[in-house]
Design a protein around this motif. Structure first.
Motif, short mmCIF file in Angstrom:
data_model
loop_
_atom_site.label_atom_id
_atom_site.label_comp_id
_atom_site.label_asym_id
_atom_site.label_seq_id
_atom_site.Cartn_x
_atom_site.Cartn_y
_atom_site.Cartn_z
N ASP A 99 0.96 -1.44 0.07
CA ASP A 99 0.24 -0.04 -0.13
C ASP A 99 0.82 1.34 -0.05
N PRO A 100 0.90 2.27 -0.95
CA PRO A 100 1.78 3.20 -1.05
C PRO A 100 1.24 4.35 -0.01
N GLY A 101 0.14 4.30 0.87
CA GLY A 101 -0.20 5.05 1.80
C GLY A 101 -0.95 6.35 1.40
N HIS A 102 -1.30 7.23 2.27
CA HIS A 102 -2.07 8.09 2.18
C HIS A 102 -1.40 9.40 1.37
N ASN A 103 -1.99 10.16 0.61
CA ASN A 103 -1.46 11.24 -0.05
C ASN A 103 -2.40 12.61 0.15
N PHE A 104 -1.57 13.39 1.22
CA PHE A 104 -2.86 14.49 1.76
C PHE A 104 -2.65 15.85 1.07
N THR A 129 -11.20 25.12 11.43
CA THR A 129 -11.31 23.51 10.85
C THR A 129 -10.25 23.41 9.86
N LEU A 130 -9.21 22.35 9.97
CA LEU A 130 -8.25 22.14 9.18
C LEU A 130 -8.59 20.64 8.56
N THR A 131 -8.96 20.73 7.19
CA THR A 131 -9.49 19.27 6.56
C THR A 131 -8.03 18.71 5.87
N ALA A 132 -7.89 17.44 6.15
CA ALA A 132 -6.81 16.87 5.63
C ALA A 132 -7.37 15.71 4.45
N THR A 133 -7.42 15.95 3.09
CA THR A 133 -7.94 15.07 1.92
C THR A 133 -7.16 14.08 1.33
N CYS A 134 -7.39 13.01 1.39
CA CYS A 134 -6.26 11.77 0.83
C CYS A 134 -6.72 11.89 -0.77
N ASN A 135 -5.62 12.10 -1.55
CA ASN A 135 -5.70 11.95 -2.98
C ASN A 135 -4.97 10.93 -3.63
N GLN A 136 -4.67 9.82 -2.73
CA GLN A 136 -4.15 8.50 -3.32
C GLN A 136 -5.06 7.76 -4.13
N GLN A 137 -4.63 7.52 -5.57
CA GLN A 137 -5.41 6.82 -6.41
C GLN A 137 -4.95 5.32 -6.64
N SER A 138 -3.87 4.89 -5.85
CA SER A 138 -3.68 3.19 -6.21
C SER A 138 -4.65 2.55 -5.63
N GLN A 139 -4.77 1.54 -6.75
CA GLN A 139 -5.97 0.44 -6.30
C GLN A 139 -5.32 -0.34 -5.18
N TYR A 140 -4.13 -0.24 -4.77
CA TYR A 140 -3.75 -1.06 -3.42
C TYR A 140 -3.99 -0.43 -2.33
#
Length: 1015
Positions: A190-195, A203-214
């Motif tokens: 798993d390549p992990g999160h990409n925030f 409010t601080l929002t962290a959005t994960c942009n990771q597209q890997s199928q794994y």
């Protein structure tokens, strides 16, 4: 020949996500050379086994043989199997090389059993020559699934009914198994999160942009939020606490980030003033809370506005009531909920406006709740609550409560918790009417500490308790309390908890403990500082005082598991706050006995260290203390107070003590002797009292008081850094002294001050009868020289007369330090009572012609001396043979009873013959007639055997002669105090004749201890 294949399974522990499986082909080989053999097993270099079972034999012998002989010598095998227990999988071939398979009607099969086999079987016939060489090779092949439960086997069997000959031998051959096994193939990692991050207000929002199928994100909609929270609140004008907060820990746990934040800042939007302390935000107004969050080196600032509104308080001092809002705005609806605590009855409820004094209207909802509308003022809840008393357990008469039973104690403790009007029994007295045993209830365990007076009336409170919180004790929390006349005992299992106390857990305000005994056993499992105290666990009083007087601790503090692990404990106080202060007087610490066989393990003492203390344990030197006449027996660690000797018999001088100085009930104090539980406790060196202060510093005091113990013989020099001689001195009033150390005159200093106690020391010269005045005169010659530059050392154990020229006075801010002391921290002082060149305790006449017929001794004593003739019903005869031979000093002019019951005048400044009841204290001196008289003595001589009392001189004048040979003063000795004084009104000629008044004739005279010239 076909090949025989062995299959071995490897178990793989795989912790990743698997995408599928694949087949691997593997081989295992066992060299048949005798290595790796253990009994019936053969293990190859990879650790894989094959096992031989021997069921029956043919050949040259029927005896059991080891593995190497079976396969390398000429023996036939029938029913024998070779099993491969480590192989799991699909076997495709089994190959044997360099094997002799001789004739004899035998066969060899490879498989699971005789019916489930690989595809080939090897037979041996009677005429098949090809199997008679050692170069033969046999291969079994096919596809056979084997498991641990159904393993692969090589089976040796008969091919006919009469087999004979040799079956199988190896000559450096081998067995090889080929097998297949399926293994799983893991997915890519798993390549992990990409925030990416976005801030909007608070409010601080962290959005994960990771597209890997794994990637397994785990976040809802791939987002996590960090929020700064703060709400509007009301202020009553004196205190508001409205802290902002963030969910930083939760945010980091969700995202795996290591975000950090700075302090939350509060800004008054009107004034611009800022603070990071929420409790300082008090004023009504508009505010902004802000905080900076750092993630991966980037800063993000969150802000949130809030208001402090002008609100009002709801004051509630009752545990039975809970309030929906403790501070509210005018017009808010408030709900009060009543919950019964201990069968009490709510008789009435009133709500009073703090400003108007009016009763606030409320609604009774008849379900235990009451509602009202908040007015524009503070509101105080007042209630009338009746607490029923069971008079078999506890009674009340005015402000005095009397506990009769354990149930009464429980009521007392519970009542303190729930009765808001009782205020911790402040101003009230609780009396214990008998011995009771309790287990769970602790006085002052709720929000209200005990504030009253508890009088045990000499009874015993047994407290057996297992701690579930710090400060566990019969009185868990006190504030300004007094506890007296109580014996506390029992067992407190402290476990992991700190500040366990045998009497009080935590004390605030002034605490007074009088006439108490604590015998409680306190256990601990703490490895480190436990802060347990025999009387008080934690003295948390800031600038207040704890007074403990006339008390005894004879309990025990121990570890219930291991020796030498628990420390930080004190015999009376276990821990101090920074400004705590304890004052102990007339207290006794008796160290209990450890018994490791019963789980009583010693504390961590070390060697003269501060791990534990006899009376007051001060962690990091916090707190202070004062010890007065406090003794300890049998202890280690940091010593405080004075070491004492325990004895079942009274000290030698005890019969003269009379009534105790103080009778504390459990403990009786006679000066420096204590009587407790039928035993006597005295300082180790008697009137030479060894003393340690609360910091462990050691000093010695020579006590000069009216209940003297005496000083025992010290033949080996004992070094001490500081010594005090506690005795008052008056300028011009001589006294006799004898010290157990060498000293110089300027070593005598006034207590509490650095001033030298100036004066003159005199030695006894002798006594003669003045033929002109018919007076007996004792001459005392000054020691040393008048020259101030000449220093003379006074001898140890040598009697002197000392005439001070300066008085000791009370210290202006210390406790009446009316004593002199000798201090020499650099060299110290060596104490000894005899030998070591210490002079003599008896000073006879000096042998000069003037005193050649004289037989008088000047005697110093370290033991109290008493003279009784037996006529006193309270005192038997004592030293009766010395009564007519002993002379002491008369301190003042007075009329006394003569030998014929007549009245006679004793003048100040004379030696006076001791009468019945005379006494002398240690470190003082007296005159003794030795019983000899020359032939030319006056007719009314000094013989004692047959002479009548009137023949004995009733008084002897004292003449002081300076170092230059001049008579400087004339005085007397006192029969009871051993002190010399000079009558300020009396005038003497230089030859010692007392004049009727101040002379008018020119000349030199003596007045008030001084030479006076009349011109």
């Amino acid at each position: 020949m076909k090949k025989i294949i062995f299959l071995l399974f490897f178990a793989l522990s795989i912790n990743s996500i698997y995408a599928g499986t694949t087949t691997e082909t593997r081989t295992m080989t066992w060299p048949m050379n005798g290595t790796g053999v253990s009994g019936s097993e053969l293990t190859n270099s990879a650790g894989n086994r094959l096992v031989l079972s021997k069921n029956s034999w043919q050949g040259n012998s029927t005896a059991s043989k080891p593995y190497t002989q079976i396969l390398n010598e000429d023996y036939g095998l029938v029913g024998t199997e070779i099993t491969f227990p480590d192989i799991v999988g699909k076997v495709t071939s089994v190959e044997l090389t360099n094997v002799l398979f001789a004739q004899g009607g035998m066969c060899l099969k490879a498989g699971i059993n005789s019916s489930t086999l690989l595809s080939s079987t090897v037979f041996a016939s009677y005429d098949d020559e090809e199997f008679k060489t050692y170069t033969s090779a046999f291969t079994f092949s096919g596809a056979l699934d084997v498991t641990a439960a159904m393993p692969l086997k090589l089976m040796f069997m008969t091919a006919n009914t009469a087999p004979e000959g040799q079956l199988c031998k190896f000559r450096q051959g081998s067995i090889t198994v080929t097998y297949e096994v399926e293994v799983e193939v893991p997915d890519p990692e798993d390549p992990g999160h990409n925030f990416s991050f976005n801030v909007s207000g608070n409010t601080l929002t962290a959005t994960c942009n990771q597209q890997s199928q794994y990637h397994n994100c785990g976040l809802t909609d791939g987002k996590a939020t960090l929020t700064l929270s703060v709400e509007d609140c009301t202020s009553n004008g004196d205190f508001t606490y409205n802290p902002a907060s963030t969910n930083l820990a939760e945010f980091n746990q969700q995202t795996g980030l290591q975000a950090t934040k700075g302090d939350i800042t509060y800004t008054n939007n009107t004034t611009g003033q800022t603070t990071t302390v929420a409790s300082q935000v008090l004023d009504v107004g508009s505010y902004t809370a802000s905080v900076t969050v750092t993630i991966g080196g980037n800063n993000y600032t969150l802000t949130k506005g809030f208001n402090i509104l002008a609100g009002h308080k709801v004051n509630n001092n009752y545990s039975q009531f809970s309030v929906s809002k403790t501070s509210a705005l005018e017009g808010d609806e408030i709900t009060i909920t009543y919950t019964q605590q201990m069968d009490e009855i709510l008789e009435g409820l009133t709500l009073m406006g703090a400003t108007s004094g009016n009763n606030i209207t409320y609604t009774d909802n008849h379900d235990g709740t009451y509602t009202f509308t908040m007015p524009a003022e503070d509101v105080t809840i007042n209630a009338t609550i009746t607490y029923p008393l069971n008079e078999n357990n506890i009674t009340q008469s005015g402000d005095i409560y009397t506990i009769k039973t354990a149930e009464g104690w429980n009521y007392f403790c519970r009542r303190m918790e729930v009765d808001g009007d009782l205020n911790g029994f402040s101003g009230k007295t609780v009396v214990l009417a008998g011995n009771i045993t309790v287990t769970t209830s602790m006085a002052g365990s709720g929000k209200d500490p005990f504030k009253g007076t508890f009088d045990g009336d000499g009874h015993t409170l047994t407290f057996n308790h297992t701690a579930s919180a710090p400060c566990s004790a019969p009185f868990q929390n006190t504030n300004g309390a007094t506890i007296r006349n109580l014996h506390a005992t029992g067992q407190i299992d402290g476990g992991i908890w700190n500040y366990i106390g045998g009497l009080v857990g935590s004390a605030e305000g002034n605490l007074t403990i009088e006439n108490c005994r604590v015998s409680t056993q306190i256990s601990s499992t703490v490895s480190g500082t436990a802060f347990n105290g025999g009387f008080v666990g934690l003295l948390s009083s800031h600038y207040d005082q704890c007074h403990i007087t006339g008390c005894v601790f004879d309990g025990l503090i121990y570890n219930s598991e291991y020796s030498g692990t628990t420390y930080g404990c004190g015999g009376f106080v276990g821990c101090f706050s920074q400004y705590g202060y304890a004052i102990l007087k007339d207290c006794l610490f008796i160290h209990g006995q450890y018994d490791n066989n019963n789980g009583k393990c010693e504390l961590w003492w070390g060697n003269e260290n501060d791990k534990n203390s006899t009376f007051l344990h001060r962690t990091n030197n916090q707190g202070e203390g004062k010890l007065t006449n406090c003794f300890y027996v049998g202890t280690r660690g940091l010593k405080q107070g004075s070491p004492a000797v325990e004895s079942a018999t009274a000290p030698t001088n005890f019969a003269h003590f009379g009534d105790p100085t103080t009778d504390y009930g459990f403990l009786k104090v006679y000066g420096h002797t204590m009587v407790f539980d039928g035993k006597y406790y005295t300082p180790t060196y008697g009137d030479l009292v060894e003393e340690y202060d609360y910091g462990g510093g050691k000093s010695y005091n020579i006590e000069y008081d009216d209940k003297p113990l005496g000083i025992p013989d010290i033949t080996t020099q004992m070094w001490v850094p500081l010594l005090r001689y506690k005795r008052s001195f008056t300028a011009g009033k001589p006294v006799t002294v004898m010290m157990p150390f060498n000293f110089e005159p300027n070593d005598f200093r006034r207590g509490g001050e650095g001033d030298v106690l100036t004066g003159h020391f005199y030695e006894f010269k002798g006594i003669h009868l003045d033929p002109q005045t018919s007076k007996w005169t004792a001459e005392m010659n000054e020691v040393g020289s008048d020259d101030a530059n000449e220093v003379t050392t006074m001898k140890a154990n040598h009697p002197y007369l000392f005439v001070p020229t300066m008085s000791t006075v009370p210290h202006p801010y210390k406790d009446n330090l009316e004593y002199i002391y000798i201090e020499n921290y650099s060299d110290g002082i060596s104490i000894f009572t005899q030998d070591n060149g210490g002079g003599t305790k008896v000073k006879p006449y000096d042998g000069t012609a003037d005193f050649a017929w004289n037989k008088w001794d000047f005697i110093g004593t370290y033991q109290p001396r008493y003279w009784y003739d037996g006529s006193d019903s309270e005192h038997p005869a004592e030293n009766i043979g010395e009564l007519d031979k002993v002379y002491g000093f008369a301190g003042s002019t007075k009329e006394v009873q003569g030998v014929y019951n007549n009245t006679t005048t004793v003048e100040a400044g004379e030696f006076v013959r001791a009468k019945n009841g005379a006494k002398i204290r240690p470190t003082s001196c007296y005159l003794m007639w030795t019983g000899y008289e020359p032939d030319y003595a006056p007719a009314r001589g000094m013989t004692r055997g047959a002479a009548a009392d009137e023949d004995v001189p009733q008084r002897i004048t004292v003449k002081l002669v300076s170092a230059s040979g001049e008579t400087t003063a004339i005085g007397t000795l006192d029969t009871t105090t051993g002190e010399v004084s000079f009558d300020s009104e009396a005038w003497y000629s230089l030859d010692g004749v007392r004049l009727s008044g101040q002379p008018s004739t020119k000349g030199i005279y003596i007045n008030n201890g001084k030479k006076v010239v009349i011109k």
